[in-house]
Design a protein around this motif. Structure first.
Motif, mmCIF file in Angstrom:
data_model
loop_
_atom_site.group_PDB
_atom_site.id
_atom_site.type_symbol
_atom_site.label_atom_id
_atom_site.label_comp_id
_atom_site.label_asym_id
_atom_site.label_seq_id
_atom_site.Cartn_x
_atom_site.Cartn_y
_atom_site.Cartn_z
ATOM 1 N N CYS A 65 63.814 5.038 -11.374
ATOM 2 C CA CYS A 65 64.467 4.526 -10.166
ATOM 3 C C CYS A 65 64.254 5.449 -8.966
ATOM 4 C CB CYS A 65 65.964 4.337 -10.409
ATOM 5 S SG CYS A 65 66.354 3.106 -11.678
ATOM 6 N N SER A 66 64.068 6.746 -9.226
ATOM 7 C CA SER A 66 63.885 7.698 -8.139
ATOM 8 C C SER A 66 62.426 7.823 -7.717
ATOM 9 C CB SER A 66 64.419 9.073 -8.544
ATOM 10 O OG SER A 66 63.716 9.561 -9.682
ATOM 11 N N VAL A 67 61.542 7.087 -8.391
ATOM 12 C CA VAL A 67 60.110 7.193 -8.109
ATOM 13 C C VAL A 67 59.519 5.848 -7.689
ATOM 14 C CG1 VAL A 67 57.866 7.834 -9.051
ATOM 15 C CG2 VAL A 67 59.915 9.084 -9.772
ATOM 16 N N ASP A 68 59.761 4.822 -8.500
ATOM 17 C CA ASP A 68 59.143 3.514 -8.276
ATOM 18 C C ASP A 68 60.035 2.627 -7.413
ATOM 19 O OD1 ASP A 68 57.101 4.356 -9.932
ATOM 20 O OD2 ASP A 68 58.010 3.467 -11.739
ATOM 21 N N THR A 69 59.442 1.992 -6.436
ATOM 22 C CA THR A 69 60.176 1.028 -5.602
ATOM 23 C C THR A 69 60.299 -0.285 -6.348
ATOM 24 O OG1 THR A 69 59.312 2.039 -3.584
ATOM 25 C CG2 THR A 69 60.201 -0.193 -3.404
ATOM 26 N N PRO A 70 61.505 -0.789 -6.581
ATOM 27 C CA PRO A 70 61.650 -2.053 -7.321
ATOM 28 C C PRO A 70 61.147 -3.239 -6.513
ATOM 29 C CG PRO A 70 63.770 -1.333 -6.482
ATOM 30 C CD PRO A 70 62.803 -0.227 -6.184
#
Length: 333
Positions: free
Chosen positions: A312-317
């Protein structure tokens, strides 16, 4: 001569009237007095999409500063989008002068404060007739006839037409604002917190009036609101915004019966239950809302999310559809 009754041109209920595609609104942050330079951008609205259908109501909810009012201003053409497009009946309002002219008269607004949204120097009949004077080529008698009809439609009397706004109560002034918004037979009305400034005893009357007028005029509403009870009663669809993004978009009953995004669940838990004996989960979010000047990487909600994962802190949903019309922006789904 412009006709007053345009009912034959009204869209069928459920037909898409207004569509926002990948809308963004960034406000530049500058530094320096004599020679200013841009040091960053406030991402007030950051890539949102939604559709508004005839005869239906889209509610936009979220914390203060999440981008609700900026979205409404873009819909009213009070702000130019940084990126993205607004389509009205299939035409881009920013690329076609003809579409833009039709759009300006077809999209009206009712604002939060009924004390400041009406000109105190004008009589009621002139306030309601002003849009017709500007946009339509009709006689004085036709103007007055329509003013009287609109006053009756919003629950006021014909003798009110000669009074000034200061002679009315708050609820009556909001009725006048609604009558003025209906003057041009609009397709869409943007309701910016239309009952939040009114006494609790008057709110239900105004909400019922808006619903009745929606049935009569087949008008679509875009409702900006904080009160979830108002949203549940008024809306057909609900868009939940957080830090400039729509994190969940759903039919109203499905959203309230089965909120899916962690932020939506927290928002629901903060609202008063519909019955005092109803037990609901208490969700307390940690920390503060991040700055739109420097939003966190990955999912904007991850620093406060109780269900956050490493990705969640790396990939944009990305937006995912979990059921018909119900979309989420979350890695959990």
């Amino acid at each position: 001569m412009t006709t007053i009754d345009s009912s034959e041109t009204k869209a069928e209920r459920g037909q898409v009237l207004l569509e926002a595609k990948n809308l963004k609104k960034y406000f530049p942050v500058t530094k320096g007095l004599l020679i200013s330079r841009t040091t960053g951008h406030i991402k007030a609205v950051d890539d949102i999409s939604f559709a508004l259908r005839a005869g239906e109501t889209l509610g936009v909810v979220g914390e203060s500063g999440c981008g609700k009012s900026t979205t409404a201003k873009m819909m009213l053409m009070l702000e130019e989008p940084t990126e993205g497009s607004i389509l009205f009946e299939g035409g881009d309002v920013h690329n076609s002068a003809a579409v833009r002219k039709s759009y300006r008269s077809s999209v009206q607004a009712v604002f939060q404060d009924p004390w400041s949204s009406l000109n105190p120097r004008m009589r009621v009949k002139d306030i309601i007739a002003e849009p017709m004077v500007i946009n339509w080529n009709i006689t004085k008698a036709e103007q007055q006839e329509r003013v009287m009809k609109l006053l009756n439609d919003v629950g006021l009397n014909e003798y009110h037409s000669n009074l000034f706004p200061h002679e009315f109560s708050g609820g009556q002034r909001q009725r006048l604002a609604i009558a003025r918004a209906l003057a041009l037979n609009p397709r869409v009305i943007v309701l910016d917190e239309p009952v939040s400034a009114l006494d609790v005893s008057i709110r239900a009357q105004i909400m019922n009036l808006l619903k009745d007028l929606q049935e009569t005029y087949n008008v679509a509403y875009m409702l900006i609101a904080h009160d979830l009870a108002t949203v549940r009663y008024m809306c057909t669809w609900v868009a939940v915004m957080y830090l400039g993004q729509i994190v969940e978009l759903s039919p109203v009953q499905e959203l309230f019966n089965n909120p899916s995004h962690p932020y939506t669940k927290a928002l629901m838990s903060a609202a008063l239950p519909s019955h005092p004996d109803t037990e609901q989960e208490e969700i307390i979010l940690q920390g503060e809302v991040p700055s739109p000047l420097n939003p966190p990487p990955g999912c904007y909600f991850h620093p406060r999310c109780p269900a956050a994962m490493d990705r969640c802190s790396v990939d944009t949903p990305v937006v995912k559809e979990i059921s018909e019309g119900h979309t989420l922006t979350c890695h959990l789904f």
